[in-house]
Motif scaffolding. Structure first.
Motif, PDB file in Angstrom:
ATOM      1  N   ALA A  82      28.524  10.986  -0.151  1.00 62.12           N
ATOM      2  CA  ALA A  82      27.383  10.760  -1.041  1.00 62.12           C
ATOM      3  C   ALA A  82      26.630   9.479  -0.710  1.00 62.12           C
ATOM      4  N   ALA A  83      26.933   8.872   0.421  1.00 58.47           N
ATOM      5  CA  ALA A  83      26.259   7.630   0.812  1.00 58.47           C
ATOM      6  C   ALA A  83      24.900   7.945   1.432  1.00 58.47           C
ATOM      7  N   GLY A  84      23.952   7.032   1.261  1.00 58.65           N
ATOM      8  CA  GLY A  84      22.663   7.242   1.895  1.00 58.65           C
ATOM      9  C   GLY A  84      21.700   6.097   1.635  1.00 58.65           C
ATOM     10  N   VAL A  85      20.718   5.977   2.513  1.00 60.48           N
ATOM     11  CA  VAL A  85      19.617   5.021   2.340  1.00 60.48           C
ATOM     12  C   VAL A  85      18.313   5.768   2.565  1.00 60.48           C
ATOM     13  N   VAL A  86      17.211   5.183   2.086  1.00 59.74           N
ATOM     14  CA  VAL A  86      15.909   5.812   2.228  1.00 59.74           C
ATOM     15  C   VAL A  86      14.882   4.758   2.654  1.00 59.74           C
ATOM     16  N   ALA A  87      13.837   5.204   3.343  1.00 64.51           N
ATOM     17  CA  ALA A  87      12.733   4.321   3.725  1.00 64.51           C
ATOM     18  C   ALA A  87      11.422   5.081   3.564  1.00 64.51           C
ATOM     19  N   PHE A  88      10.378   4.331   3.223  1.00 64.27           N
ATOM     20  CA  PHE A  88       9.051   4.910   3.016  1.00 64.27           C
ATOM     21  C   PHE A  88       8.038   4.217   3.927  1.00 64.27           C
ATOM     22  N   GLY A  89       6.933   4.901   4.149  1.00 64.45           N
ATOM     23  CA  GLY A  89       5.834   4.290   4.895  1.00 64.45           C
ATOM     24  C   GLY A  89       5.338   5.194   6.002  1.00 64.45           C
ATOM     25  N   PRO A  90       4.132   4.921   6.501  1.00 71.24           N
ATOM     26  CA  PRO A  90       3.591   5.693   7.619  1.00 71.24           C
ATOM     27  C   PRO A  90       4.529   5.667   8.822  1.00 71.24           C
ATOM     28  N   PHE A  91       4.550   6.750   9.539  1.00 76.21           N
ATOM     29  CA  PHE A  91       5.450   6.898  10.680  1.00 76.21           C
ATOM     30  C   PHE A  91       5.325   5.741  11.662  1.00 76.21           C
ATOM     31  N   THR A  92       4.115   5.308  11.933  1.00 75.45           N
ATOM     32  CA  THR A  92       3.908   4.241  12.921  1.00 75.45           C
ATOM     33  C   THR A  92       4.320   2.870  12.407  1.00 75.45           C
ATOM     34  N   ASP A  93       4.567   2.747  11.091  1.00 77.02           N
ATOM     35  CA  ASP A  93       4.964   1.460  10.522  1.00 77.02           C
ATOM     36  C   ASP A  93       6.476   1.280  10.423  1.00 77.02           C
ATOM     37  N   ILE A  94       7.238   2.331  10.653  1.00 72.20           N
ATOM     38  CA  ILE A  94       8.697   2.241  10.528  1.00 72.20           C
ATOM     39  C   ILE A  94       9.253   1.599  11.792  1.00 72.20           C
ATOM     40  N   ASP A  95       9.819   0.401  11.647  1.00 69.79           N
ATOM     41  CA  ASP A  95      10.284  -0.317  12.843  1.00 69.79           C
ATOM     42  C   ASP A  95      11.650   0.177  13.298  1.00 69.79           C
ATOM     43  N   ASP A  96      12.058  -0.284  14.471  1.00 68.24           N
ATOM     44  CA  ASP A  96      13.290   0.223  15.081  1.00 68.24           C
ATOM     45  C   ASP A  96      14.527  -0.107  14.256  1.00 68.24           C
TER      46      ASP A  96
END
Length: 224
Positions: A82-96
């Protein structure tokens, strides 16, 4: 639900809203439960459980927590991831770095836990993983998260056939948006305006039904 005395479960991500509720439901039914997560204080609030603090981004964490649960209880009947993380934002803004964390926690961690759990489970055992509705319907501004969750759902589907030879059931669960607070703890970006989510108590209850029943796939529509 049936009495679970004599059964042993591992709940990975038990410091979160869904994981903690699932662990509590299993404990209340008499199961021996090992819980793991990064937040030792949150794990400590599940007082009857055997707590193992672990960071699933570490390569050996999956194997370590599975071995700790089996050593503690002498057997292992089920694993909930049940572990997890999430991130939001435009595809080109998601850093490595954000991409790496999404892949590590939402894909590689379930893979490693499942790989360790399959040979450790009793015949008739179960592995249940919680992916997300975005595995069914990828969303803009959540492109990497959606893709990682889709990969995890595909992994569970593929391993399910292999696990049958070991008499282990593999369940992929894809609940709709649920009021767990995860969106407000995003590792990057700001969440979009979301409609009111499902009650986490109800979602946890349905997940435990699947864990103890005979489901192998729980799509978003199973929660409506």
């Amino acid at each position: 639900m049936s009495d679970l005395s004599g059964k042993a479960y591992l709940v990975v991500g038990a410091s979160g809203a869904l994981g903690s509720r699932i662990a509590r439901l299993l404990i209340d039914r008499g199961a021996a439960v090992t819980v793991t997560g990064r937040d030792a204080d949150a794990l400590g609030r599940l007082g009857e459980a055997h707590a193992v603090t672990a960071d699933l981004r570490e390569p050996d964490a999956g194997r370590t927590v599975v071995e700790a649960a089996r050593e503690r209880h002498g057997r292992l009947d089920g694993v909930v991831i049940a572990a997890g993380v999430v991130a939001f934002g435009p595809f080109t803004d998601i850093d490595d770095d954000t991409v790496d964390d999404l892949v590590l926690v939402d894909f590689l961690a379930p893979l490693r836990v499942m790989r360790a759990a399959l040979p450790a489970l009793e015949p008739g055992g179960v592995i249940l993983g919680i992916s997300a509705v975005v595995a069914e319907k990828p969303l803009a501004n959540m492109a990497v998260y959606s893709a990682v969750k889709a990969a995890t759902a595909a992994l569970f589907t593929a391993v399910r056939s292999e696990a049958r030879r070991r008499k282990v059931r593999v369940v992929d669960v894809r609940p709709p948006h649920t009021e767990t607070g995860l969106a407000n703890r995003a590792i990057a970006g700001d969440p979009p305006r979301l409609p009111e989510g499902l009650d986490p108590d109800a979602v946890a209850g349905r997940i435990v039904e699947a864990l103890l029943g005979d489901d192998t796939d729980l799509p978003s529509t199973a929660f409506s």
